[in-house]
Enzyme design. Structure first.
Site, mmCIF file in Angstrom:
data_model
loop_
_atom_site.group_PDB
_atom_site.id
_atom_site.type_symbol
_atom_site.label_atom_id
_atom_site.label_comp_id
_atom_site.label_asym_id
_atom_site.label_seq_id
_atom_site.Cartn_x
_atom_site.Cartn_y
_atom_site.Cartn_z
ATOM 1 N N GLY A 206 0.799 -1.229 0.000
ATOM 2 C CA GLY A 206 0.000 0.000 0.000
ATOM 3 C C GLY A 206 0.826 1.271 0.000
ATOM 4 N N ASP B 156 -21.013 33.249 2.543
ATOM 5 C CA ASP B 156 -20.597 33.458 3.935
ATOM 6 C C ASP B 156 -19.728 34.707 4.012
ATOM 7 O OD1 ASP B 156 -18.046 32.546 3.014
ATOM 8 O OD2 ASP B 156 -18.658 30.486 3.427
ATOM 9 N N LYS C 40 -23.514 32.917 7.469
ATOM 10 C CA LYS C 40 -23.625 31.460 7.619
ATOM 11 C C LYS C 40 -23.041 31.031 8.960
ATOM 12 C CE LYS C 40 -20.601 28.556 5.672
ATOM 13 N NZ LYS C 40 -19.809 27.961 4.572
ATOM 14 N N ARG D 66 -21.814 27.391 11.173
ATOM 15 C CA ARG D 66 -21.611 25.936 11.088
ATOM 16 C C ARG D 66 -21.868 25.337 12.464
ATOM 17 N NH1 ARG D 66 -20.144 23.836 6.406
ATOM 18 N NH2 ARG D 66 -18.746 24.932 4.991
ATOM 19 N N ASP E 98 -18.142 31.024 -4.901
ATOM 20 C CA ASP E 98 -17.447 30.367 -3.790
ATOM 21 C C ASP E 98 -16.131 29.768 -4.281
ATOM 22 O OD1 ASP E 98 -17.110 29.630 -1.170
ATOM 23 O OD2 ASP E 98 -18.970 28.489 -1.029
ATOM 24 N N THR F 38 -19.317 19.509 0.772
ATOM 25 C CA THR F 38 -20.519 18.682 0.976
ATOM 26 C C THR F 38 -21.711 19.211 0.192
ATOM 27 O OG1 THR F 38 -21.258 20.027 2.841
ATOM 28 C CG2 THR F 38 -19.794 18.166 3.343
ATOM 29 N N GLY G 243 -23.463 21.592 1.331
ATOM 30 C CA GLY G 243 -24.364 22.134 2.355
ATOM 31 C C GLY G 243 -24.470 23.649 2.282
ATOM 32 N N THR G 244 -23.346 24.325 2.079
ATOM 33 C CA THR G 244 -23.354 25.787 1.984
ATOM 34 C C THR G 244 -24.242 26.230 0.822
ATOM 35 O OG1 THR G 244 -21.142 25.924 2.919
ATOM 36 C CG2 THR G 244 -21.871 27.809 1.603
HETATM 37 C C1 R5P Z 1 -16.412 28.271 3.265
HETATM 38 O O1 R5P Z 1 -15.726 28.179 4.222
HETATM 39 C C2 R5P Z 1 -15.978 27.895 1.882
HETATM 40 O O2 R5P Z 1 -15.711 29.024 1.135
HETATM 41 C C3 R5P Z 1 -17.040 27.067 1.217
HETATM 42 O O3 R5P Z 1 -18.272 27.753 1.270
HETATM 43 C C4 R5P Z 1 -17.195 25.756 1.902
HETATM 44 O O4 R5P Z 1 -15.946 25.154 2.009
HETATM 45 C C5 R5P Z 1 -18.145 24.828 1.181
HETATM 46 O O5 R5P Z 1 -18.242 23.677 1.944
HETATM 47 P P1 R5P Z 1 -19.558 22.802 1.927
HETATM 48 O O6 R5P Z 1 -19.897 22.545 0.497
HETATM 49 O O7 R5P Z 1 -19.189 21.545 2.673
HETATM 50 O O8 R5P Z 1 -20.628 23.544 2.653
#
Ligand code: R5P
Length: 321
Positions: free
Chosen positions: A38, A169, A192, A194, A218, A223, A225-226
């Site tokens: 590995g 954010d 925003k 978290r 961005d 994920t 989620g943002t």
């Molecule tokens: C914020 O800190 C970054 O600019 C992005 O908005 C963030 O990394 C996106 O992460 P996710 O898609 O998990 O919400």
């Protein structure tokens, strides 16, 4: 272009191949694989003595493995007497761990910077680092390129009216502000929170999007989620369409499902990270930034300015007035 050699790890070979095509050089021959146990196995299969070497390797998922490939390739190149080694890291993984947000946490972005330097890398080329301060984690030159002007140009070409650029954010305001000056649009900012790692909650928004085309800007989609919570809020506030323009398509967890079922009408990302073709759908467009990296490599190799690539930035002119 004598003396220039470009190698790639396994993180994004198609991007490295495109960069080589743009410059007109072949991709360097190297074995980058694994031993049966590995561990990462590397052998550079051509002479690099005295060469100006660039290693293209985003440290995307699986980040630990891709970081190790980069480190081991750099070690091999240094021991083979390359004159200069530049790590081209289109997506810098671990960037979100760039500060301690609670006690007894690491600063992994700094640890990775230390590892890269120790491996023998002389300079770094990155693209839209999550936090520009990460440049300072290295005691070697770092060129932090940006794809934001290119993404803004793509939107301008579509001729969409009544656009509002949205930062999802507070940390992304400078990026969204740059984007909106380039497209001559208004700015909105979402606050925003978290509640937990990898979870996002949109609290409030400053700015008007009613009847407008809201474009979330961005650095990365991880994920998703943002984007999801931002799109919900923008829809609720009356946006007629919701787009997202982001540089790095990390697409972790069930990001594709979130995007698919969200109020997002369109998501535009670059190819800093490989997006499997089968996971692209009608909403997700991937644009190629190989030419941008190729231009930077050529300029570094020839000792020409990198900042000149971005000198026509409209927001800088505005700031000077
Ligand atoms: C914020 O800190 C970054 O600019 C992005 O908005 C963030 O990394 C996106 O992460 P996710 O898609 O998990 O919400």
């Amino acid at each position: 272009m004598a003396g220039l050699k470009i190698f790639s790890g396994n993180a994004n070979r198609p991007l490295a191949e495109d960069v080589c095509r743009c410059i007109g050089v072949p991709l360097g021959k190297a074995l980058v694989g694994r031993f049966k146990n590995g561990e990462t196995r590397v052998r550079i299969e051509e002479h690099v003595r005295g060469a100006d070497v660039f290693v293209i390797q985003p440290t995307s998922s699986p980040s630990d493995h891709h970081v190790m490939e980069l480190l081991i390739m750099s070690d091999a190149l240094r021991r083979a007497s390359a004159d200069r080694i530049t790590a081209v890291i289109p997506y810098y993984g671990y960037a979100k761990q760039e500060k301690k947000s609670a006690g007894r946490e690491p600063i992994t972005a700094k640890l990775v910077a230390n590892l890269i330097t120790t491996a023998g890398v002389d300079r770094v080329v990155a693209l839209d680092l999550h936090a520009p301060a990460i440049q300072g984690f290295f005691d070697i030159p770092v060129d932090n390129l940006t794809a934001i002007p290119f993404l803004a140009d793509l939107l301008v070409k579509e001729g969409i009216e009544d656009v509002v650029a949205v930062s999802p954010d507070v940390g992304g305001v400078a990026r969204a502000n740059d984007f909106r000056y380039r497209i001559n649009a208004e700015l909105a900012v979402i606050a925003k929170r978290r509640p937990k790692p990898d979870e996002a909650e949109a609290l409030e928004m400053v700015g008007q999007v009613d009847g407008k085309c809201a474009v979330i800007v961005d650095d990365m989609i991880s994920t998703g989620g943002t984007l999801e919570v931002a799109a919900n809020l923008l829809h609720e506030r009356g946006a007629r369409a919701v787009y997202a323009y982001a540089v790095h398509p990390v697409f972790a967890g069930n990001a594709f499902e979130l995007i698919e079922r969200s109020f997002l009408d369109r998501v535009v990302v670059t190819n800093t990270v490989t997006v499997p073709p089968e996971t692209r759908d009608n909403k997700i467009q991937v644009v190629n930034i190989g030419w941008l990296i190729a231009e930077a490599i050529q300029r570094i190799h020839e000792g020409r300015s990198i900042s000149a690539m971005f000198e026509t930035r409209r927001f800088q002119q505005e700031l000077l007035i």
